[in-house]
Design a protein around this motif. Structure first.
Motif, PDB file in Angstrom:
ATOM      1  N   MET A   1     -13.115  58.754  44.791  1.00  0.00           N
ATOM      2  CA  MET A   1     -12.767  57.330  44.926  1.00  0.00           C
ATOM      3  C   MET A   1     -11.992  56.883  43.689  1.00  0.00           C
ATOM      4  O   MET A   1     -12.384  57.161  42.566  1.00  0.00           O
ATOM      5  N   GLU A   2     -10.910  56.177  43.896  1.00  0.00           N
ATOM      6  CA  GLU A   2     -10.130  55.696  42.769  1.00  0.00           C
ATOM      7  C   GLU A   2     -10.812  54.479  42.144  1.00  0.00           C
ATOM      8  O   GLU A   2     -11.286  53.588  42.828  1.00  0.00           O
ATOM      9  N   THR A   3     -10.829  54.451  40.846  1.00  0.00           N
ATOM     10  CA  THR A   3     -11.417  53.310  40.160  1.00  0.00           C
ATOM     11  C   THR A   3     -10.339  52.309  39.797  1.00  0.00           C
ATOM     12  O   THR A   3      -9.152  52.551  39.944  1.00  0.00           O
ATOM     13  N   THR A   4     -10.800  51.170  39.281  1.00  0.00           N
ATOM     14  CA  THR A   4      -9.844  50.156  38.837  1.00  0.00           C
ATOM     15  C   THR A   4      -8.899  50.728  37.809  1.00  0.00           C
ATOM     16  O   THR A   4      -7.706  50.438  37.805  1.00  0.00           O
ATOM     17  N   GLY A   5      -9.422  51.554  36.907  1.00  0.00           N
ATOM     18  CA  GLY A   5      -8.588  52.118  35.857  1.00  0.00           C
ATOM     19  C   GLY A   5      -7.463  52.962  36.411  1.00  0.00           C
ATOM     20  O   GLY A   5      -6.321  52.847  36.000  1.00  0.00           O
ATOM     21  N   ARG A   6      -7.775  53.838  37.362  1.00  0.00           N
ATOM     22  CA  ARG A   6      -6.737  54.699  37.911  1.00  0.00           C
ATOM     23  C   ARG A   6      -5.712  53.886  38.684  1.00  0.00           C
ATOM     24  O   ARG A   6      -4.512  54.092  38.564  1.00  0.00           O
ATOM     25  N   LEU A   7      -6.168  52.934  39.467  1.00  0.00           N
ATOM     26  CA  LEU A   7      -5.244  52.102  40.217  1.00  0.00           C
ATOM     27  C   LEU A   7      -4.333  51.333  39.284  1.00  0.00           C
ATOM     28  O   LEU A   7      -3.147  51.175  39.554  1.00  0.00           O
ATOM     29  N   GLY A   8      -4.862  50.850  38.168  1.00  0.00           N
ATOM     30  CA  GLY A   8      -4.050  50.106  37.221  1.00  0.00           C
ATOM     31  C   GLY A   8      -2.965  50.957  36.613  1.00  0.00           C
ATOM     32  O   GLY A   8      -1.802  50.559  36.528  1.00  0.00           O
ATOM     33  N   VAL A   9      -3.312  52.174  36.206  1.00  0.00           N
ATOM     34  CA  VAL A   9      -2.319  53.065  35.616  1.00  0.00           C
ATOM     35  C   VAL A   9      -1.249  53.416  36.636  1.00  0.00           C
ATOM     36  O   VAL A   9      -0.058  53.373  36.349  1.00  0.00           O
ATOM     37  N   ARG A  10      -1.645  53.729  37.865  1.00  0.00           N
ATOM     38  CA  ARG A  10      -0.681  54.124  38.871  1.00  0.00           C
ATOM     39  C   ARG A  10       0.220  52.947  39.230  1.00  0.00           C
ATOM     40  O   ARG A  10       1.408  53.116  39.465  1.00  0.00           O
ATOM     41  N   GLY A  11      -0.354  51.745  39.279  1.00  0.00           N
ATOM     42  CA  GLY A  11       0.440  50.582  39.640  1.00  0.00           C
ATOM     43  C   GLY A  11       1.510  50.273  38.624  1.00  0.00           C
ATOM     44  O   GLY A  11       2.661  50.013  38.961  1.00  0.00           O
ATOM     45  N   VAL A  12       1.145  50.301  37.342  1.00  0.00           N
ATOM     46  CA  VAL A  12       2.126  49.999  36.307  1.00  0.00           C
ATOM     47  C   VAL A  12       3.172  51.093  36.243  1.00  0.00           C
ATOM     48  O   VAL A  12       4.361  50.837  36.076  1.00  0.00           O
ATOM     49  N   ALA A  13       2.763  52.359  36.370  1.00  0.00           N
ATOM     50  CA  ALA A  13       3.725  53.454  36.325  1.00  0.00           C
ATOM     51  C   ALA A  13       4.735  53.324  37.453  1.00  0.00           C
ATOM     52  O   ALA A  13       5.930  53.510  37.276  1.00  0.00           O
ATOM     53  N   ALA A  14       4.240  52.981  38.654  1.00  0.00           N
ATOM     54  CA  ALA A  14       5.144  52.838  39.790  1.00  0.00           C
ATOM     55  C   ALA A  14       6.092  51.664  39.596  1.00  0.00           C
ATOM     56  O   ALA A  14       7.245  51.700  40.018  1.00  0.00           O
ATOM     57  N   ARG A  94      -9.518  54.593  24.938  1.00  0.00           N
ATOM     58  CA  ARG A  94     -10.430  53.525  25.378  1.00  0.00           C
ATOM     59  C   ARG A  94     -11.668  54.137  26.031  1.00  0.00           C
ATOM     60  O   ARG A  94     -11.555  55.101  26.792  1.00  0.00           O
ATOM     61  N   PRO A  95     -12.836  53.568  25.797  1.00  0.00           N
ATOM     62  CA  PRO A  95     -14.046  54.008  26.504  1.00  0.00           C
ATOM     63  C   PRO A  95     -14.107  53.374  27.883  1.00  0.00           C
ATOM     64  O   PRO A  95     -13.263  52.532  28.235  1.00  0.00           O
ATOM     65  N   VAL A  96     -15.066  53.774  28.687  1.00  0.00           N
ATOM     66  CA  VAL A  96     -15.317  53.071  29.946  1.00  0.00           C
ATOM     67  C   VAL A  96     -15.679  51.631  29.611  1.00  0.00           C
ATOM     68  O   VAL A  96     -16.483  51.375  28.702  1.00  0.00           O
ATOM     69  N   ARG A  97     -15.059  50.673  30.311  1.00  0.00           N
ATOM     70  CA  ARG A  97     -15.357  49.271  30.013  1.00  0.00           C
ATOM     71  C   ARG A  97     -15.217  48.441  31.272  1.00  0.00           C
ATOM     72  O   ARG A  97     -14.655  48.884  32.267  1.00  0.00           O
ATOM     73  N   LYS A 105     -15.261  48.681  36.858  1.00  0.00           N
ATOM     74  CA  LYS A 105     -15.160  49.405  35.605  1.00  0.00           C
ATOM     75  C   LYS A 105     -13.769  50.012  35.464  1.00  0.00           C
ATOM     76  O   LYS A 105     -13.162  50.454  36.440  1.00  0.00           O
ATOM     77  N   LEU A 106     -13.265  50.034  34.241  1.00  0.00           N
ATOM     78  CA  LEU A 106     -12.034  50.727  33.934  1.00  0.00           C
ATOM     79  C   LEU A 106     -12.383  52.098  33.366  1.00  0.00           C
ATOM     80  O   LEU A 106     -13.265  52.215  32.521  1.00  0.00           O
ATOM     81  N   GLU A 107     -11.713  53.133  33.856  1.00  0.00           N
ATOM     82  CA  GLU A 107     -11.977  54.471  33.381  1.00  0.00           C
ATOM     83  C   GLU A 107     -11.658  54.608  31.894  1.00  0.00           C
ATOM     84  O   GLU A 107     -10.759  53.940  31.381  1.00  0.00           O
ATOM     85  N   ALA A 108     -12.361  55.493  31.240  1.00  0.00           N
ATOM     86  CA  ALA A 108     -12.001  55.844  29.868  1.00  0.00           C
ATOM     87  C   ALA A 108     -10.662  56.566  29.893  1.00  0.00           C
ATOM     88  O   ALA A 108     -10.364  57.319  30.823  1.00  0.00           O
ATOM     89  N   THR A 109      -9.825  56.320  28.901  1.00  0.00           N
ATOM     90  CA  THR A 109      -8.570  57.050  28.813  1.00  0.00           C
ATOM     91  C   THR A 109      -8.812  58.403  28.162  1.00  0.00           C
ATOM     92  O   THR A 109      -9.775  58.592  27.423  1.00  0.00           O
ATOM     93  N   SER A 110      -7.945  59.354  28.434  1.00  0.00           N
ATOM     94  CA  SER A 110      -8.124  60.722  27.967  1.00  0.00           C
ATOM     95  C   SER A 110      -6.772  61.407  27.910  1.00  0.00           C
ATOM     96  O   SER A 110      -5.727  60.802  28.223  1.00  0.00           O
ATOM     97  N   VAL A 111      -6.777  62.680  27.544  1.00  0.00           N
ATOM     98  CA  VAL A 111      -5.547  63.461  27.576  1.00  0.00           C
ATOM     99  C   VAL A 111      -4.994  63.510  28.996  1.00  0.00           C
ATOM    100  O   VAL A 111      -3.782  63.503  29.202  1.00  0.00           O
ATOM    101  N   SER A 112      -5.876  63.529  29.994  1.00  0.00           N
ATOM    102  CA  SER A 112      -5.417  63.503  31.383  1.00  0.00           C
ATOM    103  C   SER A 112      -4.634  62.236  31.691  1.00  0.00           C
ATOM    104  O   SER A 112      -3.674  62.264  32.475  1.00  0.00           O
ATOM    105  N   SER A 113      -5.026  61.121  31.097  1.00  0.00           N
ATOM    106  CA  SER A 113      -4.282  59.870  31.287  1.00  0.00           C
ATOM    107  C   SER A 113      -2.855  60.031  30.788  1.00  0.00           C
ATOM    108  O   SER A 113      -1.887  59.618  31.442  1.00  0.00           O
TER     109      SER A 113
END
Length: 219
Positions: A1-14, A94-97, A105-113
Protein backbone atom coordinates in the motif's frame (compact mmCIF):
# COMPACT_ATOMS: atom_id res chain seq x y z
CA UNK A 1 0.00 0.00 0.00
CA UNK A 2 1.35 3.42 -0.89
CA UNK A 3 1.69 5.82 1.98
CA UNK A 4 1.25 9.56 2.02
CA UNK A 5 5.01 9.93 1.78
CA UNK A 6 5.34 7.88 -1.38
CA UNK A 7 2.39 9.55 -3.04
CA UNK A 8 3.84 12.96 -2.22
CA UNK A 9 7.21 12.17 -3.74
CA UNK A 10 5.68 10.66 -6.86
CA UNK A 11 3.28 13.57 -7.28
CA UNK A 12 5.93 16.26 -7.09
CA UNK A 13 8.31 14.31 -9.34
CA UNK A 14 5.58 13.91 -11.95
CA UNK A 15 4.71 17.59 -11.73
CA UNK A 16 8.22 18.59 -12.83
CA UNK A 17 8.05 16.62 -16.09
CA UNK A 18 7.95 18.85 -19.12
CA UNK A 19 8.08 22.07 -17.09
CA UNK A 20 10.04 24.74 -19.00
CA UNK A 21 13.37 25.65 -17.45
CA UNK A 22 12.42 29.31 -17.11
CA UNK A 23 9.38 28.32 -15.04
CA UNK A 24 11.36 26.02 -12.77
CA UNK A 25 14.23 28.32 -11.88
CA UNK A 26 13.72 30.08 -8.59
CA UNK A 27 16.28 30.17 -5.84
CA UNK A 28 13.70 31.10 -3.19
CA UNK A 29 12.69 27.53 -2.40
CA UNK A 30 16.30 26.43 -2.10
CA UNK A 31 16.99 29.19 0.41
CA UNK A 32 14.11 27.95 2.60
CA UNK A 33 15.61 24.48 3.08
CA UNK A 34 16.86 23.45 6.53
CA UNK A 35 19.51 21.13 5.05
CA UNK A 36 22.56 21.71 2.81
CA UNK A 37 22.37 21.35 -0.94
CA UNK A 38 24.81 19.20 -2.86
CA UNK A 39 26.18 19.58 -6.38
CA UNK A 40 29.24 18.57 -8.33
CA UNK A 41 32.49 19.68 -6.71
CA UNK A 42 34.83 22.37 -8.00
CA UNK A 43 36.46 19.98 -10.47
CA UNK A 44 33.40 20.62 -12.65
CA UNK A 45 33.78 23.98 -14.39
CA UNK A 46 30.78 23.95 -16.74
CA UNK A 47 27.33 25.58 -16.49
CA UNK A 48 25.26 25.10 -13.33
CA UNK A 49 21.48 25.61 -13.14
CA UNK A 50 18.52 25.17 -10.83
CA UNK A 51 15.60 22.84 -11.31
CA UNK A 52 12.86 22.62 -8.67
CA UNK A 53 12.41 21.85 -4.99
CA UNK A 54 9.86 19.43 -3.57
CA UNK A 55 7.87 20.40 -0.48
CA UNK A 56 5.57 18.63 1.96
CA UNK A 57 1.97 19.76 2.43
CA UNK A 58 3.08 22.08 5.21
CA UNK A 59 5.55 23.85 2.92
CA UNK A 60 8.72 22.32 4.39
CA UNK A 61 11.31 21.68 1.70
CA UNK A 62 12.06 17.96 1.42
CA UNK A 63 14.35 17.70 -1.62
CA UNK A 64 15.54 19.47 -4.74
CA UNK A 65 17.87 19.19 -7.73
CA UNK A 66 20.82 21.08 -9.16
CA UNK A 67 21.86 20.72 -12.79
CA UNK A 68 25.29 20.65 -14.40
CA UNK A 69 26.30 20.79 -18.05
CA UNK A 70 23.88 21.21 -20.94
CA UNK A 71 20.25 21.37 -19.93
CA UNK A 72 18.41 18.31 -21.33
CA UNK A 73 15.75 19.01 -23.92
CA UNK A 74 12.73 17.00 -25.03
CA UNK A 75 12.59 18.68 -28.43
CA UNK A 76 12.26 16.16 -31.24
CA UNK A 77 15.26 17.56 -33.09
CA UNK A 78 17.52 17.00 -30.08
CA UNK A 79 19.12 13.55 -30.05
CA UNK A 80 19.52 11.97 -26.60
CA UNK A 81 23.05 10.81 -27.35
CA UNK A 82 24.09 14.42 -27.93
CA UNK A 83 23.11 15.51 -24.44
CA UNK A 84 25.74 15.94 -21.71
CA UNK A 85 24.42 16.66 -18.22
CA UNK A 86 24.42 15.55 -14.61
CA UNK A 87 21.63 16.35 -12.15
CA UNK A 88 22.29 16.02 -8.41
CA UNK A 89 19.28 15.38 -6.14
CA UNK A 90 19.56 16.27 -2.44
CA UNK A 91 17.04 14.62 -0.11
CA UNK A 92 16.69 15.66 3.53
CA UNK A 93 16.98 12.82 6.01
CA UNK A 94 13.55 12.62 7.68
CA UNK A 95 12.11 10.10 10.16
CA UNK A 96 8.59 8.73 9.95
CA UNK A 97 6.32 11.62 10.92
CA UNK A 98 2.69 12.75 10.88
CA UNK A 99 1.32 14.32 7.71
CA UNK A 100 0.52 18.01 7.83
CA UNK A 101 -3.22 17.38 8.14
CA UNK A 102 -2.76 14.74 10.83
CA UNK A 103 -4.56 12.06 8.85
CA UNK A 104 -1.63 9.81 8.01
CA UNK A 105 2.08 9.14 8.22
CA UNK A 106 4.89 10.28 5.94
CA UNK A 107 7.51 7.66 5.20
CA UNK A 108 11.04 8.13 6.44
CA UNK A 109 13.37 9.23 3.66
CA UNK A 110 16.27 6.97 2.73
CA UNK A 111 18.77 6.20 0.01
CA UNK A 112 15.86 4.55 -1.82
CA UNK A 113 14.09 7.92 -1.83
CA UNK A 114 17.10 9.46 -3.56
CA UNK A 115 17.29 6.55 -6.01
CA UNK A 116 13.61 6.91 -6.89
CA UNK A 117 13.84 10.65 -7.48
CA UNK A 118 16.96 10.22 -9.60
CA UNK A 119 15.41 7.40 -11.63
CA UNK A 120 12.18 9.26 -12.29
CA UNK A 121 14.16 12.42 -13.04
CA UNK A 122 16.13 10.63 -15.74
CA UNK A 123 12.90 9.38 -17.30
CA UNK A 124 11.37 12.86 -17.30
CA UNK A 125 14.08 14.21 -19.61
CA UNK A 126 14.89 11.19 -21.79
CA UNK A 127 11.57 9.59 -22.75
CA UNK A 128 11.22 8.83 -26.49
CA UNK A 129 9.64 11.92 -28.05
CA UNK A 130 9.20 10.15 -31.39
CA UNK A 131 6.87 7.58 -29.85
CA UNK A 132 3.20 7.87 -30.78
CA UNK A 133 1.36 10.03 -28.29
CA UNK A 134 -1.14 7.25 -27.55
CA UNK A 135 1.69 4.95 -26.44
CA UNK A 136 3.86 7.52 -24.71
CA UNK A 137 1.96 7.68 -21.42
CA UNK A 138 1.76 3.88 -21.17
CA UNK A 139 5.52 3.68 -21.71
CA UNK A 140 6.16 6.37 -19.12
CA UNK A 141 3.87 4.70 -16.57
CA UNK A 142 5.62 1.35 -17.06
CA UNK A 143 9.11 2.83 -16.79
CA UNK A 144 8.12 4.91 -13.75
CA UNK A 145 6.82 1.81 -11.96
CA UNK A 146 10.04 -0.02 -12.83
CA UNK A 147 12.13 2.87 -11.47
CA UNK A 148 10.25 2.62 -8.16
CA UNK A 149 10.75 -1.14 -7.97
CA UNK A 150 14.48 -0.75 -8.62
CA UNK A 151 14.77 1.97 -5.98
CA UNK A 152 13.09 -0.36 -3.49
CA UNK A 153 15.67 -3.09 -4.18
CA UNK A 154 19.09 -1.45 -3.92
CA UNK A 155 20.65 -4.79 -2.98
CA UNK A 156 19.40 -6.35 -6.21
CA UNK A 157 21.38 -7.36 -9.28
CA UNK A 158 20.39 -4.21 -11.18
CA UNK A 159 22.73 -2.16 -8.98
CA UNK A 160 26.49 -2.22 -8.62
CA UNK A 161 28.74 -0.47 -6.12
CA UNK A 162 30.60 2.76 -6.86
CA UNK A 163 32.82 4.84 -4.58
CA UNK A 164 32.86 8.60 -5.21
CA UNK A 165 34.13 11.52 -3.11
CA UNK A 166 31.65 13.55 -1.09
CA UNK A 167 33.28 16.67 0.32
CA UNK A 168 36.60 14.98 -0.43
CA UNK A 169 35.82 11.79 1.51
CA UNK A 170 35.12 8.50 -0.36
CA UNK A 171 31.49 7.40 -0.03
CA UNK A 172 29.65 4.31 -1.26
CA UNK A 173 26.90 4.63 -3.86
CA UNK A 174 24.48 2.30 -5.60
CA UNK A 175 24.86 2.65 -9.38
CA UNK A 176 23.02 1.40 -12.47
CA UNK A 177 23.03 2.13 -16.19
CA UNK A 178 20.30 1.93 -18.83
CA UNK A 179 19.94 2.90 -22.48
CA UNK A 180 18.71 6.30 -21.29
CA UNK A 181 21.58 7.16 -18.98
CA UNK A 182 22.80 6.31 -15.48
CA UNK A 183 21.46 6.68 -11.94
CA UNK A 184 23.20 6.54 -8.58
CA UNK A 185 22.23 7.03 -4.94
CA UNK A 186 23.91 7.07 -1.54
CA UNK A 187 24.12 8.94 1.75
CA UNK A 188 26.22 11.94 2.65
CA UNK A 189 27.00 13.61 5.93
CA UNK A 190 24.80 16.25 7.54
CA UNK A 191 21.76 13.92 7.48
CA UNK A 192 21.07 14.03 3.74
CA UNK A 193 20.88 11.51 0.92
CA UNK A 194 22.26 12.11 -2.55
CA UNK A 195 20.87 10.89 -5.84
CA UNK A 196 22.19 11.72 -9.29
CA UNK A 197 21.43 10.96 -12.91
CA UNK A 198 22.91 11.91 -16.23
CA UNK A 199 23.84 11.26 -19.84
CA UNK A 200 27.03 11.91 -21.77
CA UNK A 201 29.06 12.56 -18.61
CA UNK A 202 30.67 9.56 -16.96
CA UNK A 203 29.58 9.00 -13.38
CA UNK A 204 32.94 7.42 -12.57
CA UNK A 205 34.79 10.73 -12.59
CA UNK A 206 32.32 12.74 -10.51
CA UNK A 207 32.70 14.21 -7.05
CA UNK A 208 30.04 15.83 -4.87
CA UNK A 209 30.30 18.73 -2.45
CA UNK A 210 28.08 21.00 -0.37
CA UNK A 211 26.98 24.01 -2.40
CA UNK A 212 28.42 26.99 -0.56
CA UNK A 213 26.34 29.54 -2.46
CA UNK A 214 23.18 28.20 -4.10
CA UNK A 215 22.63 31.53 -5.89
CA UNK A 216 25.49 30.51 -8.20
CA UNK A 217 22.96 28.20 -9.83
CA UNK A 218 20.32 30.88 -10.25
CA UNK A 219 20.69 31.72 -13.95
Amino acid sequence: METTGRLGVRGVAAATQGVPAEARRSVDGYLMADFPWYGLDEAFTGPRWLMQVGTAADGIVEYGSTGHGEEPSLRVETEMDQQRFTVVVTVAGRPVRDSADGTGKLEATSVSSAAWLAGSGLLSCTWPTRMERALRQDWLDQQTALAWELADDLAGEAWSGLSLPVDGVPADFHYRESEYGWVLAGSAGQNVHIGAYGRGMSAYGLGFAVVKDITRYDA
